[in-house]
Write an enzyme that holds these catalytic residues in place. Structure first.
Site, PDB file in Angstrom:
ATOM      1  CD  GLU A  31     -25.270  15.719  -7.222  1.00 33.27           C
ATOM      2  OE1 GLU A  31     -24.657  16.471  -5.552  1.00 33.27           O
ATOM      3  OE2 GLU A  31     -24.012  14.441  -7.340  1.00 33.27           O
ATOM      4  CB  THR A  38       2.595  -1.570  13.443  1.00 32.64           C
ATOM      5  OG1 THR A  38       4.348  -2.100  13.548  1.00 32.64           O
ATOM      6  CG2 THR A  38       1.984  -0.342  12.660  1.00 32.64           C
ATOM      7  CG  LEU A  39      -1.789  -4.129  14.264  1.00 36.15           C
ATOM      8  CD1 LEU A  39      -2.103  -5.330  14.584  1.00 36.15           C
ATOM      9  CD2 LEU A  39      -3.033  -3.399  14.179  1.00 36.15           C
ATOM     10  NE  ARG A  62      -3.111 -13.908  -2.681  1.00 35.94           N
ATOM     11  CZ  ARG A  62      -2.665 -13.037  -1.373  1.00 35.94           C
ATOM     12  NH1 ARG A  62      -1.970 -11.395  -1.865  1.00 35.94           N
ATOM     13  NH2 ARG A  62      -2.076 -13.753   0.011  1.00 35.94           N
ATOM     14  CB  SER A  71       3.138   2.535  17.955  1.00 34.30           C
ATOM     15  OG  SER A  71       2.706   2.186  16.104  1.00 34.30           O
TER      16      SER A  71
END
Length: 343
Positions: A53, A290-291, A210, A293
């Protein structure tokens, strides 16, 4: 005269220019319209810089133009002092008679107070124009303030027959060149990225940007017994890194060791810490344990799965996940599925 949705759509388009730059602030776009024409516009470039704004208002030198203009903004104008002055006060000072707001700000310091103050000064406020699109634009910001945790994106690549890695744990590329480049673009858009200890040991990832332009995310990994050696890229000190462990260890250059309990729900301990650190978004790249979990705890908002033109026949099975398929597209030779829970 063009309708309100047209001008708000332009404000949303402008706001998207701030993706990956504004956190922990929201992405905001602003358009000032007079007699059916846009006379100024702006977006929030980066945390600490002027809000959308203020940029749009300050670009207009002839202040008399404001007297019969309408300001469109994707998110309720702020009413509190932070790194910049309140946008509400600037709107009032310049006698802008009408404000069209996409959606109310969920932040505790705003939450309708900006709209209330504008109305108190006799300014006409029209609310909830393209509300759902404005909410989706700031899905990270809304999730953070409503659920007290970062917006969580699960991501992996799997073979055509459903494997995410080889049986011998040797690091192999599954996704194609374009998918890998897109993955680096995603990293530049989010605050942080997390992997488990086994992914660090098996893949030795850099977890940086990268193949795209942008800032590196904060690297996060879980290492209960501190078994990862300094020879791994993730501990090279080149970018901010957080290690969650049960051991006590002194912080090093760009590396913060956070001692947590590994009893109970570890994911909650991690997310509570990230919330306190004002980290709005998190990509979880793996590994499988890990995924899973995050999936088991049902703590995720979006899942991005590359199904690649590769057949492994055996190996590490890809995680299984529900959720609505929000988008499906070809990325080179790979097929990308994006699932979401966000509402």
């Amino acid at each position: 005269m063009k309708d309100k949705e047209t001008f708000m759509s332009r404000a949303i388009q402008l706001a998207k220019n701030g993706l990956g730059m504004t956190s922990p602030n929201p992405m905001v776009g602003c358009v000032i319209e007079r007699n059916g024409f846009i006379i100024s516009e702006g977006w929030h470039y980066k945390k600490g810089m002027d809000h959308a704004e203020a940029i749009a208002i300050n670009r207009i030198k002839n202040k008399s133009l404001f007297l019969d203009s309408t300001l469109y903004v994707t998110l309720e104008p702020c009413v509190h002092f932070g790194e910049t002055s309140p946008c509400v006060d600037l709107i009032i000072k310049n006698h802008i008679p009408r404000i069209v707001v996409g959606i109310q700000d969920p932040h505790d310091k705003v939450k309708g107070l900006g709209i209330q103050k504008l109305k108190e000064y006799g300014i006409e406020v029209i609310e909830n124009v393209l509300k759902n699109k404005c909410r989706f634009l700031n899905k990270r910001f809304f999730t953070f303030h409503e659920k007290n945790r970062p917006y969580i994106i699960l991501k992996w690549a799997q073979s055509h027959d459903g494997f995410i890695g080889s049986e011998n744990k040797k690091n192999i590329w599954i996704s194609g060149t374009y998918a890998r480049q897109l993955n680096h673009k995603w990293r530049a858009e989010e605050d942080s990225i997390l992997v488990g200890r086994k992914t660090v040991l098996n893949d030795n990832p850099k977890l940086n940007v990268r193949e795209w332009f942008g800032s590196n995310p904060i690297r996060i990994f879980i290492d209960k017994k501190l078994k990862i050696s300094d020879s791994h890229f993730i501990l090279d000190g080149t970018q901010k890194t957080i290690v969650f462990t049960e051991k006590k260890k002194e912080n090093q250059k760009n590396i913060e060791y956070i001692q947590i309990s590994f009893e109970g729900k570890i994911i909650n301990h991690i997310l509570n810490f990230l919330y306190k650190k004002n980290i709005l978004s998190l990509i979880v790249e793996g590994g499988k344990k890990t995924l899973e979990s995050f999936i088991k705890e049902n703590v995720w908002d979006e899942c991005r799965i590359f199904v690649c033109d590769v057949t492994l026949k055996k190996g590490l099975k890809a995680p299984r996940i529900g959720g609505e398929v929000f988008k499906k597209m070809n990325i080179g030779s790979d097929l990308l599925f994006i699932k979401k829970i966000f509402y």
